[in-house]
Design an enzyme around this catalytic site. Structure first.
Site, PDB file in Angstrom:
ATOM      1  N   SER A 123     -69.782  27.464  33.124  1.00 27.51           N
ATOM      2  CA  SER A 123     -68.629  28.326  33.646  1.00 27.51           C
ATOM      3  C   SER A 123     -68.940  29.869  34.111  1.00 27.51           C
ATOM      4  O   SER A 123     -68.206  30.664  34.483  1.00 27.51           O
ATOM      5  CB  SER A 123     -67.445  28.675  32.308  1.00 27.51           C
ATOM      6  OG  SER A 123     -68.053  29.577  31.343  1.00 27.51           O
ATOM      7  N   LYS A 161     -67.538  34.730  28.340  1.00 25.97           N
ATOM      8  CA  LYS A 161     -66.715  34.771  29.278  1.00 25.97           C
ATOM      9  C   LYS A 161     -66.431  36.504  29.949  1.00 25.97           C
ATOM     10  O   LYS A 161     -66.984  37.292  28.764  1.00 25.97           O
ATOM     11  CB  LYS A 161     -65.340  34.643  29.148  1.00 25.97           C
ATOM     12  CG  LYS A 161     -65.048  33.075  28.975  1.00 25.97           C
ATOM     13  CD  LYS A 161     -65.513  32.187  30.377  1.00 25.97           C
ATOM     14  CE  LYS A 161     -65.043  30.814  30.218  1.00 25.97           C
ATOM     15  NZ  LYS A 161     -66.297  30.314  29.277  1.00 25.97           N
TER      16      LYS A 161
END
Length: 205
Positions: A123, A161
């Site tokens: 990601s 993230k």
């Protein structure tokens, strides 16, 4: 040093090595098998007096090992540095010039609250953080917009993230992968556990 003091020091040293910060008195008592935290306080105070531990208000949990910093030592003594020899081209060749600098690995890895995580998933590949990389994390419980964070969602799933606070009620955890969409959560569902400092990648030789 008394045997029980050595045992407490070994527990603290092992805990810091595993977590990047010192255990609480209750955790030391549990790991040592003591029922009363007052016993631990006595041993810890004695270890501080002997110079094995330092009471450091800025350190998480208030303790650090006396030998985890170059404080009080001669210049360069106890530091873990390697030469930074200059630049190397990954595109067109460039002139090889000596660097004359050093990279202080102790400062990078052994600061209070630093710990390592192995990245799983893709990601964050658009910023060069790949599956299997080692992420160097600084323990923090808050983050600024735009920082790369380790976030715990619903007290169950941890993820790395880019952090963005949308409002007092909502935060966004944004992947750095153009094929993936940002995730928006209620603020109460997300707990910041750390901020990315750098990453390492191992290659087979």
């Amino acid at each position: 040093m008394l045997p029980n003091e050595q045992r407490v020091l070994d527990i603290i040293r092992s805990y810091i090595s595993a977590h990047g910060y010192a255990p609480t008195m209750a955790e030391i008592a549990r790991l040592a098998g003591y029922r009363a935290r007052s016993q631990v306080h006595g041993y810890v105070n004695s270890l501080i007096e002997q110079g094995h531990l330092i009471r450091e208000p800025r350190a998480r949990r208030g303790l650090r090992l006396a030998d985890s910093s170059s404080t009080g030592r001669g210049e360069g003594e106890g530091q873990l540095c390697i030469p930074l020899q200059g630049r190397i081209a990954a595109g067109q060749p460039i002139e090889a010039l000596p660097g004359g600098e050093e990279l202080d690995l102790q400062q990078l890895f052994l600061n209070d609250g630093r710990y390592l995580l192995r990245v799983s998933g893709d990601s964050m590949v658009d910023i060069g953080l790949f599956d299997g990389d080692i992420a160097v994390i600084e323990h923090r419980e808050t983050a600024q917009n735009g920082e790369i964070v380790v976030a715990l969602v619903d007290e169950q799933e941890a993820t790395v993230k880019r952090f963005q606070r949308l409002s007092a009620e909502q935060v966004e955890l944004r992947p750095e992968n153009r094929t993936m969409q940002p995730m928006v959560y209620a603020t109460s569902r997300v707990r910041i556990q750390g901020v990315l400092v750098c990453s390492l990648r191992m290659y087979n030789h």
